[in-house]
Design an enzyme around this catalytic site. Structure first.
Site, PDB file in Angstrom:
ATOM      1  N   ASP A  39     -20.711  -8.991   2.552  1.00  0.00           N
ATOM      2  CA  ASP A  39     -21.088 -10.346   2.972  1.00  0.00           C
ATOM      3  C   ASP A  39     -20.579 -11.326   1.912  1.00  0.00           C
ATOM      4  O   ASP A  39     -21.252 -11.585   0.916  1.00  0.00           O
ATOM      5  CB  ASP A  39     -22.609 -10.428   3.110  1.00  0.00           C
ATOM      6  CG  ASP A  39     -23.062 -11.777   3.648  1.00  0.00           C
ATOM      7  OD1 ASP A  39     -22.250 -12.720   3.663  1.00  0.00           O
ATOM      8  OD2 ASP A  39     -24.248 -11.881   4.034  1.00  0.00           O
TER       9      ASP A  39
ATOM     10  N   GLU B  18     -13.118  19.518 -14.578  1.00  0.00           N
ATOM     11  CA  GLU B  18     -12.284  19.557 -13.375  1.00  0.00           C
ATOM     12  C   GLU B  18     -11.210  20.630 -13.467  1.00  0.00           C
ATOM     13  O   GLU B  18     -10.951  21.350 -12.493  1.00  0.00           O
ATOM     14  CB  GLU B  18     -11.652  18.184 -13.121  1.00  0.00           C
ATOM     15  CG  GLU B  18     -12.637  17.082 -12.804  1.00  0.00           C
ATOM     16  CD  GLU B  18     -13.476  17.365 -11.570  1.00  0.00           C
ATOM     17  OE1 GLU B  18     -13.070  18.212 -10.741  1.00  0.00           O
ATOM     18  OE2 GLU B  18     -14.546  16.753 -11.428  1.00  0.00           O
TER      19      GLU B  18
ATOM     20  N   HIS C  42     -12.151  24.094 -12.359  1.00  0.00           N
ATOM     21  CA  HIS C  42     -12.149  24.425 -10.942  1.00  0.00           C
ATOM     22  C   HIS C  42     -10.850  25.127 -10.549  1.00  0.00           C
ATOM     23  O   HIS C  42     -10.851  26.005  -9.673  1.00  0.00           O
ATOM     24  CB  HIS C  42     -12.348  23.173 -10.091  1.00  0.00           C
ATOM     25  CG  HIS C  42     -13.761  22.688 -10.047  1.00  0.00           C
ATOM     26  ND1 HIS C  42     -14.793  23.452  -9.541  1.00  0.00           N
ATOM     27  CD2 HIS C  42     -14.324  21.516 -10.442  1.00  0.00           C
ATOM     28  CE1 HIS C  42     -15.930  22.772  -9.614  1.00  0.00           C
ATOM     29  NE2 HIS C  42     -15.673  21.598 -10.168  1.00  0.00           N
TER      30      HIS C  42
ATOM     31  N   ASN D 285     -11.197  29.000  -9.098  1.00  0.00           N
ATOM     32  CA  ASN D 285     -10.694  29.229  -7.743  1.00  0.00           C
ATOM     33  C   ASN D 285      -9.537  30.216  -7.722  1.00  0.00           C
ATOM     34  O   ASN D 285      -9.422  31.014  -6.792  1.00  0.00           O
ATOM     35  CB  ASN D 285     -10.269  27.901  -7.109  1.00  0.00           C
ATOM     36  CG  ASN D 285     -11.423  27.168  -6.462  1.00  0.00           C
ATOM     37  OD1 ASN D 285     -11.823  27.474  -5.352  1.00  0.00           O
ATOM     38  ND2 ASN D 285     -11.977  26.190  -7.179  1.00  0.00           N
ATOM     39  N   ARG D 286      -8.679  30.172  -8.745  1.00  0.00           N
ATOM     40  CA  ARG D 286      -7.560  31.114  -8.787  1.00  0.00           C
ATOM     41  C   ARG D 286      -8.017  32.537  -9.112  1.00  0.00           C
ATOM     42  O   ARG D 286      -7.462  33.515  -8.612  1.00  0.00           O
ATOM     43  CB  ARG D 286      -6.531  30.663  -9.823  1.00  0.00           C
ATOM     44  CG  ARG D 286      -5.680  29.456  -9.411  1.00  0.00           C
ATOM     45  CD  ARG D 286      -4.444  29.856  -8.626  1.00  0.00           C
ATOM     46  NE  ARG D 286      -3.664  28.707  -8.181  1.00  0.00           N
ATOM     47  CZ  ARG D 286      -2.526  28.312  -8.748  1.00  0.00           C
ATOM     48  NH1 ARG D 286      -2.062  28.947  -9.810  1.00  0.00           N
ATOM     49  NH2 ARG D 286      -1.876  27.286  -8.259  1.00  0.00           N
TER      50      ARG D 286
ATOM     51  N   GLY E  33      -8.644  36.788  -6.486  1.00  0.00           N
ATOM     52  CA  GLY E  33      -7.209  36.885  -6.706  1.00  0.00           C
ATOM     53  C   GLY E  33      -6.509  35.574  -6.441  1.00  0.00           C
ATOM     54  O   GLY E  33      -6.988  34.719  -5.687  1.00  0.00           O
TER      55      GLY E  33
END
Length: 924
Positions: free
Chosen positions: A558, A608, A611, A615-616, A620
């Site tokens: 607004d 970060e 991660h 994940n890797r 595997g």
């Protein structure tokens, strides 16, 4: 193109062990699998239905790691992976996420696709509302005709992969044939996996694998809680196809780098509140393994980079317009072969005026993360992220794109993981102004000083920066609708003459924020302060905002609102309002402050980057979908790595285990007196950090994980997991001492042992692990690395946090169905008392296990804490925080009469020394 190399060619790759050359071949590995079929829980059918998705010789463990992908009718089953480790041909570890009775679950399902992979890709793209910029043309396919590679089509960072796969549906009761479409978007930073029904083209599963970390859950100070909502994001600019990562990279390729200097907040300091910038020369040399920095940091195996911050591991640059293209990367201030990035910084200035320092700092810390994790076992063979792998195994051409000050969001950061051989992307953002610098009170003396406050986001025309410094007395707004008892400003001002030209104080509640702004603006106020009216609440639960700082917002904005406004927490608001009611003059100053560069908060970059590691390593390097379940501890590993990387191990002492350790303080605009943006600071002391496995189940403020409606639940699991790993580290330090040269993993010390166990545990754990699965993997890592010699210290850490010998995990998809246990396995005892650790739990730990029943209830409720001997305070609260009753619990149970209460939701707050637990009560 072949997704997995044939067994013979893949497993005949040489891996160099520390003492001798070790060769692993396909036939030998298959023999080991067959020989150990019983231990692997492999039936005859299982032995006929698997393929080796990934395998390598692990130099750190001197063992063979293999990831056995389950198949059915020659087609992979989604995330059905068995992780195994063989050492000297002995099976040391096995964790499996194999789907049982695959033939039964796939019964009646077609095993031949009816739609093409290109059609599946088009269906996925339509679902994501992406616009293809060129025709769908296949680049290559696997020999078995089940995996297809397409170019990025102008919508993805890497080539797009489409894979035929069996996908569990109906709560894993059935298997359905699908095409799995995997792509990392150009616009935004979404690592999507969509499963498209291979017969109908319908989307049956959709996962975003990007770790979009909620960096603004809670801002905590040991004696005062300040909780913050995440800040709204804004739309990304339209993305076009991304240039090759060499864009603006300053490629030379003619000379080699001799040295490099970087002006940064140096290791191991976590942010500018702990250390001033310093010039670091050849920082890679702190690592004890030269393989970790083969080409130093500003070269890959082909090129040297002097006109930007790019090397073998990282390409760091700004992306202010959020098109995922580099718009600036600072050049070296000196020529090759001796490079210098000595960019200065003013932390009180707008970081966008010269982003150089932040980019250099991000480049420095992400390279440190690469090198540290390399030395501890995340090397090329394990699937790390590098442009060149120097013939050491794994896939290359996958450095991390580190985007500083990305324009896609604020007050956050993320990491988009990819499989080995494809580039990942880390995004850092600017953070909103410091909540400690926006608002300062000049009087009265007892209230003088800065107070936590958040600026509004209701208009483009009411920013403090546009108005300049505003100093004025504060006047209590008196609503004309309720002049004697209401300051909500939902109606016009009864005291407009007093408000005119002053800062108006307004209570939160009853009407939209924009209405409050307009009424105060009409009354002539030059600014407003809105105070939270809810009482203190130990955690945000979705219904009671507690002591939170809200970003007052409007959708759409607004722009007729022109007066600035800030929001203050309950404690501050209560004191300010009392002063005003008692006619005590309160004078305040609103000050424009710059946004904060998250790139110089080193806990964020380290968090970060982790991660990418977790994940890797889990399942595997050829899969990154193994940390997408409800109870996965991904956020915990990331916080743990941040703690380990920002601990000064040279000066650390065993007693430091009790110190509160923080995450994200600087980016959130906090000083060192605050305890970070997590629910609790990390510490081995339960009085500071009381997380237990049962907290996830019993705390009513924690809602069950849901990827679509409540993804934030994984952060609670993460905090518990990090707390436990931190305890384990100090247990090991107590027995093994401290490796003061932490980057040299060959040096003994409890911190070294802990990091090796954690990284090796990631390699060993099953796909989609829960906390107990991950605990077991760490115990297996101890067996693999150290012959099981650290089992006592590991078990004590986990038992202390409720993940003891008898703990049960429940579903790995849920976080509230696990049952804690605090006992140790037979033969493991507490050395001080010779009793199991459950007998020595601190009172605060036992007291979190209260039972509130019946619930729902009609007339009474009984609070039961078995074995309690402490004196506890019990309060019955309304859902708005009003105290309806005070009680004392001295023993095991307390009965409360609620028969006179109206039907609704109430809260029971139990407090005592080092204890604050809240339970929701439903009265019918």
């Amino acid at each position: 193109m072949t997704r997995f190399i044939t067994l013979t060619s893949f497993l005949c790759l040489l891996a160099i062990a520390p003492k001798a050359q070790t060769i692993v071949d396909a036939s030998h590995l298959k023999q080991l699998v067959t020989k150990n079929a019983s231990a692997l829980n492999f039936s005859k059918a299982d032995l006929e239905n698997y393929r080796i998705a990934n395998a390598y010789y692990d130099e750190t463990a001197e063992a063979t790691m293999a990831y056995l992908q389950q198949t059915y009718k020659g087609i992979e089953v989604y995330n059905a992976i068995t992780a195994v480790a063989f050492k000297n041909d002995k099976l040391i570890s096995v964790q499996s996420s194999k789907i049982e009775d695959a033939a039964t679950k796939a019964k009646g399902a077609a095993s031949k696709p009816a739609i093409t992979p290109a059609a599946a890709l088009s269906a996925a793209v339509r679902n994501l509302n992406l616009n293809l910029l060129r025709p769908v043309l296949m680049r290559s396919h696997s020999d078995d005709g089940q995996e297809f590679e397409y170019d990025n089509l102008g919508i993805a960072l890497n080539d797009i992969t489409v894979r035929l796969m069996w996908t569990p549906v109906q709560d894993e009761k059935k298997l359905q044939l699908t095409w799995q479409v995997s792509l990392l978007t150009l616009k935004g930073n979404d690592s999507w996996q969509l499963h498209v029904n291979a017969l109908s083209g319908q989307i049956v599963r959709k996962d975003n694998l990007t770790s979009k970390c909620d960096w603004a859950i809670a801002i905590h100070q040991p004696k005062r809680n300040v909780y913050c909502y995440p800040v709204e994001s804004f739309d990304n600019a339209k993305a076009t196809s991304v240039d090759n990562a060499n864009t603006a990279a300053g490629v030379t390729g003619l000379e080699s780098v001799d040295s490099a200097k970087y002006n940064v907040i140096a290791y191991p300091f976590q942010d500018p509140n702990y250390a001033a910038p310093s010039l670091q020369t050849n920082p890679w040399t702190i690592n004890g393994n030269p393989k970790a920095y083969t080409k130093k940091w500003d070269s890959d195996n082909i090129m040297d980079y002097k006109d930007s911050l790019k090397g073998n591991n990282i390409f760091a640059y700004t992306d202010r317009n959020s098109n995922n293209k580099p718009d600036f990367s600072p050049p070296s201030q000196t020529p090759l072969p001796d490079l210098t990035w000595n960019y200065l910084v003013d932390f009180n200035a707008d970081p966008t005026e010269d982003p150089s320092f932040g980019i250099v700092n991000l480049f420095y810390w992400t390279n440190l993360m690469h090198d540290m994790s390399y030395d501890y076992g995340f090397d090329e063979a394990a699937g790390n992220m590098q442009t060149a792998n120097f013939s050491r195994g794994g896939k290359q051409k996958d450095l991390v794109l580190a985007e500083a000050m990305d324009g896609a969001d604020t007050s956050n950061a993320n990491f988009a993981p990819t499989v080995d051989g494809k580039q990942s992307r880390l995004q850092e953002f600017l953070w909103r102004q410091s909540i400690l610098k926006v608002l300062k009170f000049n009087s009265p003396l007892s209230f003088k000083g800065s107070k936590p406050a958040s600026e509004s986001n209701v208009s483009n025309n009411n920013k403090i920066a546009q108005k300049g410094i505003i100093t004025s007395d504060v006047v209590l707004y008196k609503d004309i609708l309720h002049p004697t008892d209401s300051s909500t400003a939902c109606g016009g001002a009864a005291n407009a003459a007093q408000i005119s030209g002053k800062i108006a104080y307004i209570d939160r509640g009853s009407c939209p924020f924009t209405q409050k702004f307009h009424n105060a603006q009409t009354a002539g106020a030059k600014a407003i302060i809105v105070g939270n009216v809810a009482p203190n609440d130990p955690r945000y639960d979705g219904t009671n905002t507690g002591n939170f700082l809200v970003i007052m917002s409007a959708t759409p904005l607004d722009n007729t609102i022109t007066i600035p406004g800030v929001f203050i927490q309950y404690d501050t608001a209560t004191k300010l309002k009392n002063n005003l009611i008692n006619n005590i003059v309160s004078n305040a100053t609103l000050t424009p402050t710059p946004m904060i560069d998250g790139d110089v908060d080193n806990t964020i970059a380290t968090h970060e980057y982790t991660h990418g590691i977790s994940n890797r390593l889990t399942g595997g390097a050829q899969t990154v979908s193994c940390l997408n379940n409800g109870e996965q501890p991904g956020e915990g590993w990331s916080d743990y790595f941040a703690l380990m990387m920002t601990t000064n191990w040279k000066t650390a002492k065993v007693s430091d285990s009790s110190k509160p350790r923080t995450i994200g303080n600087y980016a959130a605009g906090l000083d060192t007196t605050y305890g970070g943006i997590r629910i609790y600071p990390y510490s081995k002391l339960f009085s500071i950090d009381p997380w237990t496995y049962d907290s996830l189940r019993l705390d009513t403020s924690i809602h069950e994980y849901n990827a679509n409606t409540n993804p934030g639940a994984i952060y609670y699991t993460g905090e518990l997991w990090c707390s436990t790993l931190w305890d384990m580290t100090w247990n090991l330090i107590k027995t093994e001492g401290i490796n003061k040269t932490f980057f040299k993993a060959t040096v003994a010390g409890g911190n070294t042992t802990a990091m090796k166990l954690v990284i090796q545990g990631m390699k060993l754990q099953k796909c989609s692990p829960g906390c107990i699965d991950a605990r077991n993997a760490i115990l297996d890592a101890d067996t693999l690395l150290y012959g099981g010699s650290h089992g006592s210290e590991i078990w004590k850490a986990f038992a202390r946090r409720g993940m003891g010998y008898s703990a049960t995990q429940g579903s790995n998809q849920k976080i509230k169905d696990g049952m804690g246990a605090y006992n140790l396995p037979p033969g493991v005892t507490n050395p001080k008392s010779n009793k199991v650790i459950a007998d020595k739990l601190p009172d605060a730990f036992k007291q979190t296990l209260a039972q509130v029943s019946p619930n729902p209830t009609k007339d009474h409720v009984t609070i039961t804490i078995p074995g309690n001997t402490a004196q506890l305070n019990v309060q019955l609260l309304s859902n708005t925080g009003a105290v309806l009753g005070n009680y004392t619990l001295n023993g095991a149970s307390l009965n409360i009469d609620v028969s006179k209460l109206s039907a609704g939701i109430y809260n029971i707050l139990i407090t005592g020394e080092n204890l604050s637990s809240k339970y929701k009560l439903v009265v019918q």
